[in-house]
Design an enzyme around this catalytic site. Structure first.
Site, PDB file in Angstrom:
ATOM      1  N   SER A   4       0.832  -1.201   0.000  1.00 46.58           N
ATOM      2  CA  SER A   4       0.000   0.000   0.000  1.00 46.58           C
ATOM      3  C   SER A   4       0.869   1.255   0.000  1.00 46.58           C
ATOM      4  O   SER A   4       2.095   1.178   0.067  1.00 46.58           O
ATOM      5  CB  SER A   4      -0.922   0.005   1.226  1.00 46.58           C
ATOM      6  OG  SER A   4      -0.177   0.290   2.399  1.00 46.58           O
TER       7      SER A   4
ATOM      8  N   SER B 255       0.886   3.534   2.383  1.00 45.17           N
ATOM      9  CA  SER B 255       0.905   4.116   3.728  1.00 45.17           C
ATOM     10  C   SER B 255       2.281   4.567   4.187  1.00 45.17           C
ATOM     11  O   SER B 255       2.383   5.364   5.117  1.00 45.17           O
ATOM     12  CB  SER B 255       0.332   3.112   4.738  1.00 45.17           C
ATOM     13  OG  SER B 255       1.209   2.018   4.913  1.00 45.17           O
TER      14      SER B 255
ATOM     15  N   LYS C 188       5.110  -0.179   9.548  1.00 50.39           N
ATOM     16  CA  LYS C 188       4.929   1.213   9.966  1.00 50.39           C
ATOM     17  C   LYS C 188       6.222   1.702  10.619  1.00 50.39           C
ATOM     18  O   LYS C 188       7.176   0.949  10.784  1.00 50.39           O
ATOM     19  CB  LYS C 188       3.774   1.353  10.974  1.00 50.39           C
ATOM     20  CG  LYS C 188       2.432   0.822  10.507  1.00 50.39           C
ATOM     21  CD  LYS C 188       1.858   1.571   9.326  1.00 50.39           C
ATOM     22  CE  LYS C 188       0.551   0.941   8.847  1.00 50.39           C
ATOM     23  NZ  LYS C 188       0.066   1.553   7.599  1.00 50.39           N
TER      24      LYS C 188
ATOM     25  N   SER D  37      -2.990   6.304   6.163  1.00 41.07           N
ATOM     26  CA  SER D  37      -2.366   5.160   6.835  1.00 41.07           C
ATOM     27  C   SER D  37      -3.280   4.645   7.940  1.00 41.07           C
ATOM     28  O   SER D  37      -3.751   5.418   8.782  1.00 41.07           O
ATOM     29  CB  SER D  37      -1.012   5.565   7.425  1.00 41.07           C
ATOM     30  OG  SER D  37      -0.470   4.525   8.214  1.00 41.07           O
TER      31      SER D  37
END
Length: 264
Positions: A72, A74, A135, A220
């Site tokens: 993705s 994010s 992350k 995100s």
């Protein structure tokens, strides 16, 4: 990736047990009945060929480095859709495959590290629970973190930002967002922000937990929405981009300039 991990463990154990059983029992029978049972069974032959390869892959993937594909946007602008990265599996301790149990403590995440982890989920029924997510660590145990108006305040001190203008975008993602340099204590990296901040709030990070956020702050799904990340969910530290390829046979894009790029 979870299914691959289960399959890898099962095949490794099965081939190893077949070889062990053959060595302890069936090989002796074949030797005792030489001329009648002297040919090695096909299953044993295949196990002998594949067990060393499977065992090496299992050890490397479980305890040294694991591949991961960015799914993705994010983590833009630092990690792009189609990036294939390597994750250091021993940076935060050696963990067993499947149950992720830490057996040898080595280190702990530092503020600013990019980490891969088992997603704890928004709820017990979340279909993505247990999947690998990636992350950046923003808050470590003992931190007081405030996120307000697209800006961070850590332990009462506002984090400094440098505006680098508008982000050009990548394959239609992130275009028009503001590109900022975020000066976390001890770590500098870039983030994307829009005029519509999301996930504002305040968190106190207890022992054994971490607050993680995506670098694409307003696009995100991270700890601002589903809570603090438990230490036992950590998989490892992302450290290297080894390929960028989008679509089958890279038909949607291939960027050789990203090969071998470190992750800040």
């Amino acid at each position: 990736m979870k299914l691959f991990e289960i399959l890898l463990v099962v095949l490794t154990l099965a081939s190893g047990l077949i070889l062990l059983a053959d060595k302890l029992y069936f090989a002796k029978r074949r030797h005792a009945n030489a001329g009648l049972l002297d040919s090695e069974p096909v299953l044993v032959d295949y196990s002998r060929a594949f067990f060393p390869v499977l065992a090496i892959v299992l050890v490397v993937r479980s305890f040294i480095a694991e591949p991961y594909k960015i799914p993705s946007s994010s983590m833009m602008p630092n990690l792009l859709i189609g990036d294939f990265i390597l994750v250091n599996k021993f940076a935060y301790g050696l963990r067993l495959p499947l149950n992720n149990l830490k057996v040898v403590p080595i280190g702990e995440p530092e503020r600013g590290d990019v980490v891969v982890f088992h997603f704890p989920g928004h709820s017990d029924n979340d279909p993505n629970k247990g999947e690998n997510f990636i992350k950046r660590v923003i808050g470590v145990p003992g931190d007081e973190v405030v996120f307000q108006g697209n800006g961070l305040i850590l332990n009462g001190t506002p984090v400094k930002y440098e505006n680098k203008g508008l982000y050009a975008g990548h394959r239609g993602q992130g275009e028009g967002s503001s590109l900022l340099v975020e000066h976390l204590p001890g770590r500098t990296h870039t983030v994307l922000e829009t005029d519509y901040p999301r996930g504002e709030g305040q968190w106190t990070v207890p022992a054994g937990k971490y607050l993680v956020m995506g670098d694409n702050r307003d696009n995100s799904d991270d700890g601002r929405f589903w809570g603090l990340l438990p230490e036992e969910n950590l998989r490892g530290k992302a450290f290297l981009i080894w390929l960028n390829c989008s679509g089958w046979f890279c038909k949607d894009g291939f960027e050789p300039s990203r090969i071998g790029t470190g992750i800040n």
